[in-house]
Design a protein around this motif. Sequence first.
Motif, short mmCIF file in Angstrom:
data_model
loop_
_atom_site.label_atom_id
_atom_site.label_comp_id
_atom_site.label_asym_id
_atom_site.label_seq_id
_atom_site.Cartn_x
_atom_site.Cartn_y
_atom_site.Cartn_z
N PHE A 39 0.83 -1.19 0.00
CA PHE A 39 0.00 0.00 0.00
C PHE A 39 0.87 1.25 0.00
O PHE A 39 1.86 1.34 0.71
CB PHE A 39 -0.91 0.02 1.23
N GLY A 40 0.49 2.24 -0.80
CA GLY A 40 1.18 3.53 -0.84
C GLY A 40 2.31 3.60 -1.85
O GLY A 40 2.72 4.69 -2.22
N TYR A 41 2.82 2.47 -2.29
CA TYR A 41 3.90 2.48 -3.27
C TYR A 41 3.35 2.74 -4.67
O TYR A 41 2.18 2.53 -4.94
CB TYR A 41 4.62 1.13 -3.28
N LEU A 78 -11.83 -7.20 -6.48
CA LEU A 78 -10.81 -6.28 -5.97
C LEU A 78 -10.79 -5.02 -6.82
O LEU A 78 -10.89 -5.08 -8.05
CB LEU A 78 -9.43 -6.96 -6.03
N THR A 79 -10.64 -3.87 -6.16
CA THR A 79 -10.43 -2.59 -6.84
C THR A 79 -9.20 -1.95 -6.22
O THR A 79 -9.04 -1.95 -5.00
CB THR A 79 -11.64 -1.65 -6.65
N ILE A 80 -8.33 -1.42 -7.08
CA ILE A 80 -7.14 -0.71 -6.63
C ILE A 80 -7.13 0.65 -7.30
O ILE A 80 -7.30 0.74 -8.52
CB ILE A 80 -5.85 -1.47 -6.99
N ARG A 81 -6.91 1.70 -6.51
CA ARG A 81 -6.76 3.05 -7.07
C ARG A 81 -5.36 3.54 -6.72
O ARG A 81 -4.90 3.36 -5.58
CB ARG A 81 -7.80 3.99 -6.49
N PHE A 82 -4.70 4.17 -7.70
CA PHE A 82 -3.36 4.70 -7.43
C PHE A 82 -3.04 5.87 -8.34
O PHE A 82 -3.63 6.02 -9.41
CB PHE A 82 -2.30 3.61 -7.55
N ASN A 83 -2.12 6.71 -7.86
CA ASN A 83 -1.58 7.81 -8.64
C ASN A 83 -0.14 7.47 -8.96
O ASN A 83 0.60 6.98 -8.10
CB ASN A 83 -1.67 9.13 -7.87
N ASP A 84 0.28 7.74 -10.21
CA ASP A 84 1.57 7.24 -10.68
C ASP A 84 2.73 8.23 -10.57
O ASP A 84 3.80 8.00 -11.12
CB ASP A 84 1.45 6.74 -12.12
N LEU A 89 -0.43 14.97 -4.71
CA LEU A 89 -0.92 15.18 -3.35
C LEU A 89 -1.11 13.85 -2.62
O LEU A 89 -0.79 13.71 -1.45
CB LEU A 89 -2.25 15.95 -3.38
N GLN A 90 -1.67 12.85 -3.30
CA GLN A 90 -1.82 11.50 -2.76
C GLN A 90 -1.11 10.52 -3.70
O GLN A 90 -1.72 9.97 -4.60
CB GLN A 90 -3.28 11.12 -2.64
N PRO A 91 0.19 10.29 -3.50
CA PRO A 91 0.94 9.44 -4.43
C PRO A 91 0.79 7.95 -4.13
O PRO A 91 0.46 7.56 -3.02
CB PRO A 91 2.38 9.88 -4.19
N GLY A 92 1.04 7.13 -5.15
CA GLY A 92 1.03 5.68 -4.96
C GLY A 92 -0.37 5.12 -4.81
O GLY A 92 -1.36 5.76 -5.17
N ILE A 93 -0.44 3.91 -4.27
CA ILE A 93 -1.73 3.24 -4.06
C ILE A 93 -2.49 3.99 -2.97
O ILE A 93 -1.99 4.16 -1.87
CB ILE A 93 -1.55 1.77 -3.67
N ILE A 94 -3.71 4.40 -3.28
CA ILE A 94 -4.52 5.15 -2.31
C ILE A 94 -5.73 4.35 -1.85
O ILE A 94 -6.43 4.78 -0.93
CB ILE A 94 -4.96 6.51 -2.87
N CYS A 95 -5.96 3.17 -2.46
CA CYS A 95 -7.15 2.42 -2.07
C CYS A 95 -7.06 0.97 -2.52
O CYS A 95 -6.73 0.70 -3.67
CB CYS A 95 -8.38 3.09 -2.68
N PHE A 96 -7.34 0.05 -1.59
CA PHE A 96 -7.62 -1.36 -1.88
C PHE A 96 -9.05 -1.61 -1.43
O PHE A 96 -9.39 -1.27 -0.30
CB PHE A 96 -6.75 -2.31 -1.05
N ILE A 163 -13.36 -5.49 2.78
CA ILE A 163 -12.23 -4.85 3.45
C ILE A 163 -11.81 -3.65 2.61
O ILE A 163 -11.57 -3.80 1.41
CB ILE A 163 -11.04 -5.81 3.62
N ASN A 164 -11.74 -2.48 3.23
CA ASN A 164 -11.30 -1.26 2.56
C ASN A 164 -10.02 -0.76 3.23
O ASN A 164 -9.98 -0.63 4.45
CB ASN A 164 -12.34 -0.15 2.67
N ILE A 165 -9.02 -0.46 2.42
CA ILE A 165 -7.78 0.15 2.92
C ILE A 165 -7.65 1.48 2.18
O ILE A 165 -7.67 1.52 0.95
CB ILE A 165 -6.55 -0.73 2.63
N GLU A 166 -7.50 2.56 2.92
CA GLU A 166 -7.36 3.88 2.31
C GLU A 166 -6.25 4.62 3.03
O GLU A 166 -5.73 4.17 4.04
CB GLU A 166 -8.68 4.64 2.38
N ASP A 167 -5.90 5.81 2.50
CA ASP A 167 -4.84 6.62 3.11
C ASP A 167 -5.20 7.02 4.53
O ASP A 167 -6.37 7.24 4.85
CB ASP A 167 -4.67 7.94 2.32
N ARG A 168 -4.17 7.13 5.35
CA ARG A 168 -4.34 7.76 6.66
C ARG A 168 -4.53 9.25 6.39
O ARG A 168 -4.01 9.77 5.42
CB ARG A 168 -3.09 7.59 7.51
N TYR A 169 -5.21 9.92 7.26
CA TYR A 169 -5.36 11.35 7.05
C TYR A 169 -4.75 12.17 8.17
O TYR A 169 -5.04 13.35 8.32
CB TYR A 169 -6.83 11.73 6.80
N TYR A 170 -3.89 11.59 8.97
CA TYR A 170 -3.23 12.38 10.01
C TYR A 170 -1.77 12.54 9.68
O TYR A 170 -1.23 11.89 8.82
CB TYR A 170 -3.41 11.76 11.39
#
Length: 170
Positions: A39-41, A78-84, A89-96, A163-170
């Motif tokens: 996640f995040g890469y 499965l759905t994966i969202r990412f910025n390349d 602002l939100q780089p890498g994988i932002i959602c599983f 199961i949802n995995i998203e960015d931390r926001y802190y």
Amino acid sequence: MRKQVFCILSFFFLVLSHLSAQIKTRDSREDISINGIKFGYIYSIDQFKKALGEPNRIDTWDATDYGKGHELIYGNDLTIRFNDDARDLQPGIICFILNTDKYTLDIKGTKLKVGDSVEKVKTIKGYTKLEWRWDDYYVVLFNNHMTDESVMVQVKDGIITQINIEDRYY
């Protein structure tokens, strides 16, 4: 001539190693992955295909600041969202988003699947509590970080249904 061939080969291997590498971002997490995809890469679409198979659909759009945003959809599983671009602002994988037991999520060394008992969530390292959000969705809190809502599970009759995995926001 020998020096030129060496330089060309060195450049070729450098490019190849860069294409096959994962790129760490400020939001990367070593402790969450699916089939080795962390996640995040930032990964190439070919790396996703190699690790997870061919997606049914790939959507692409202009990202918030830099590069492109992508969504890989593996049927209803499965759905994966990412910025390349690491500058986004939100780089890498932002959602599983996992909807079936076809894929296994590794969270801090605990293997978790849709279909597992919600009790298995409580065995994840650093687990503090499940906190109800809406309908059947619960946020999994770790180490008393009440602002980290990055891991969420949908539960029906004690069984994990999403199961949802998203960015931390802190």
